[in-house]
Design a protein around this motif. Structure first.
Motif, PDB file in Angstrom:
ATOM      1  N   ALA A 122       0.769  -1.217   0.191  1.00  0.00           N
ATOM      2  CA  ALA A 122      -0.303  -0.011  -0.477  1.00  0.00           C
ATOM      3  C   ALA A 122       0.298   1.036   0.034  1.00  0.00           C
ATOM      4  N   LEU A 123       1.839   1.159   0.742  1.00  0.00           N
ATOM      5  CA  LEU A 123       2.841   2.139   0.679  1.00  0.00           C
ATOM      6  C   LEU A 123       3.234   2.436  -0.321  1.00  0.00           C
ATOM      7  N   LEU A 124       4.089   1.599  -1.538  1.00  0.00           N
ATOM      8  CA  LEU A 124       4.441   1.359  -2.344  1.00  0.00           C
ATOM      9  C   LEU A 124       3.448   1.768  -4.031  1.00  0.00           C
ATOM     10  N   GLY A 125       2.894   2.000  -3.641  1.00  0.00           N
ATOM     11  CA  GLY A 125       1.494   2.110  -4.251  1.00  0.00           C
ATOM     12  C   GLY A 125       1.041   3.081  -3.793  1.00  0.00           C
ATOM     13  N   GLY A 126       1.145   3.753  -3.020  1.00  0.00           N
ATOM     14  CA  GLY A 126       0.437   5.596  -2.868  1.00  0.00           C
ATOM     15  C   GLY A 126       1.612   6.783  -3.825  1.00  0.00           C
ATOM     16  N   GLN A 127       1.645   7.980  -2.503  1.00  0.00           N
ATOM     17  CA  GLN A 127       2.623   8.745  -3.403  1.00  0.00           C
ATOM     18  C   GLN A 127       4.191   8.454  -3.008  1.00  0.00           C
ATOM     19  N   PRO A 128       4.752   9.169  -4.004  1.00  0.00           N
ATOM     20  CA  PRO A 128       5.986   9.101  -4.637  1.00  0.00           C
ATOM     21  C   PRO A 128       6.581   8.822  -2.806  1.00  0.00           C
ATOM     22  N   LEU A 129       7.434   8.342  -2.875  1.00  0.00           N
ATOM     23  CA  LEU A 129       8.270   8.183  -1.483  1.00  0.00           C
ATOM     24  C   LEU A 129      10.120   9.199  -2.259  1.00  0.00           C
ATOM     25  N   THR A 130      10.466   9.099  -3.243  1.00  0.00           N
ATOM     26  CA  THR A 130      11.780   9.121  -4.118  1.00  0.00           C
ATOM     27  C   THR A 130      12.357  10.350  -3.375  1.00  0.00           C
ATOM     28  N   HIS A 131      11.736  11.003  -2.514  1.00  0.00           N
ATOM     29  CA  HIS A 131      12.458  13.280  -1.868  1.00  0.00           C
ATOM     30  C   HIS A 131      13.000  12.079  -0.793  1.00  0.00           C
ATOM     31  N   LEU A 132      12.402  10.966  -0.099  1.00  0.00           N
ATOM     32  CA  LEU A 132      12.859  10.952   1.418  1.00  0.00           C
ATOM     33  C   LEU A 132      14.417  10.500   1.089  1.00  0.00           C
ATOM     34  N   LYS A 133      15.417  11.136   2.292  1.00  0.00           N
ATOM     35  CA  LYS A 133      16.275  10.106   2.703  1.00  0.00           C
ATOM     36  C   LYS A 133      16.920   9.606   3.279  1.00  0.00           C
TER      37      LYS A 133
END
Length: 323
Positions: free
Chosen positions: A259-270
């Motif tokens: 579910a987390l992967l299918g939501g908003q982008p997370l690539t901005h996280l450090k």
């Protein structure tokens, strides 16, 4: 702030933790650290130091210039498994006109030999926030009888509550506080067995982030409902401005991770911390492929996350810190 079940805090507020000696130890040798160069850990009510916590603090106040003290770590107090830190809070508030440089305070730095985390009695910590308006860091370990009233605090930058079960009313109170300077919020939600009865709706204001405009590090961990937390965060507004998201130490399965992967982008996280999890190898690899090429530091080690199985074949999964 790092918690180890086998040891005390070593560092707090960017300062090394130094133990204030017992009365007998103080007669033999005075501490050499300058008042503002250490996070002073004061402990009482143990076999090594049988005085009350206010008595230990009075010795401390008589020996150092309180105006220079920047960090205090409150260790054990007498019978913490039965009594909260009311006398501790009263002593600190009684000295606030002298504690003009205090910026970091930790309440309850106890290991299991002193008091199990889910047995530590707390109390109303609101007076610490209202009484120290320039406080920047507040750490709390234990949540029995813990209380917090919604407040606005202009200076607080870090709030950490470590527990085996964080009551829903405390979660809701945190969510209702206005913390315009807060950059780090770390809540150990725990399990119902130890009082952790919050539901996903209690976290909604935190996930909206309206009262937390400066938040960059969010930890909602050590939770039995980690899948629900991850699913809700997939669309939560606060995530877009985070540097670090920590969903570790809980019962996170493939359902929550997908579910987390299918939501908003997370690539901005450090960094995305998912250590102590119940993910299959395939989903763990999907996380790596989606995030590591973008430079996200991904913590996926399972540590001691192990399943037990009932006679009917159903799995029992555990948070990292319970009792």
């Amino acid at each position: 702030m790092i918690f180890s079940d086998g040891d005390h805090l070593k560092e707090f507020g960017g300062l090394p933790v130094v133990d204030w000696p017992s009365a007998a130890e103080q007669q033999k040798k005075q501490p050499t650290a300058a008042p503002g160069a250490a996070a002073w850990r004061l402990t009482a009510g143990t076999w090594q130091n049988e005085e009350s916590w206010p008595e230990a603090f009075a010795r401390f106040a008589a020996a150092v210039d309180l105006r220079e003290v920047r960090a205090i770590v409150v260790g054990a107090w007498p019978e913490a498994y039965d009594d909260g830190p009311g006398a501790v809070v009263e002593a600190l508030l009684g000295a606030r006109e002298h504690l003009t440089s205090l910026r970091s305070l930790f309440l309850g730095d106890m290991i299991s030999e002193e008091c199990e985390i889910s047995w530590i009695h707390q109390g109303d910590v609101t007076p610490l926030l209202t009484g120290f308006p320039e406080l920047e860091r507040l750490g709390i370990r234990g949540s029995v009888d813990l209380e917090l009233q919604p407040v606005r605090h202009e200076s607080l930058r870090e709030l950490v509550i470590q527990s085996g079960g964080l009551p829903a009313e405390v979660v809701r109170a945190v969510a209702a506080c206005d913390f315009p300077a807060l950059t780090t919020l770390d809540l150990w939600l725990g399990t119902p067995d130890y009082g952790g009865d919050s539901e996903i709706g209690d976290l909604a204001p935190i996930m909206a982030g309206t009262r937390l405009p400066a938040l960059r590090h969010l930890g909602l961990r050590n939770s039995e409902i980690e899948d629900e937390v991850a699913s809700a965060l997939a669309a939560a507004p606060v995530v877009a401005r985070l540097d670090v998201l920590d969903l570790s130490m809980g019962v996170l399965t493939d359902d929550g991770a997908v579910a987390l992967l299918g939501g908003q982008p997370l690539t901005h996280l450090k960094a995305l911390d998912l250590h102590h999890n119940y993910l299959t190898a395939g989903v763990a690899q999907r996380l790596r492929e989606a995030l590591e090429p973008a430079g996200v530091r991904l913590e996926l080690d399972k540590d001691d996350a192990e399943e037990d199985t009932d006679e009917d074949g159903s799995a029992w999964r555990y948070v990292a810190v319970g009792e």
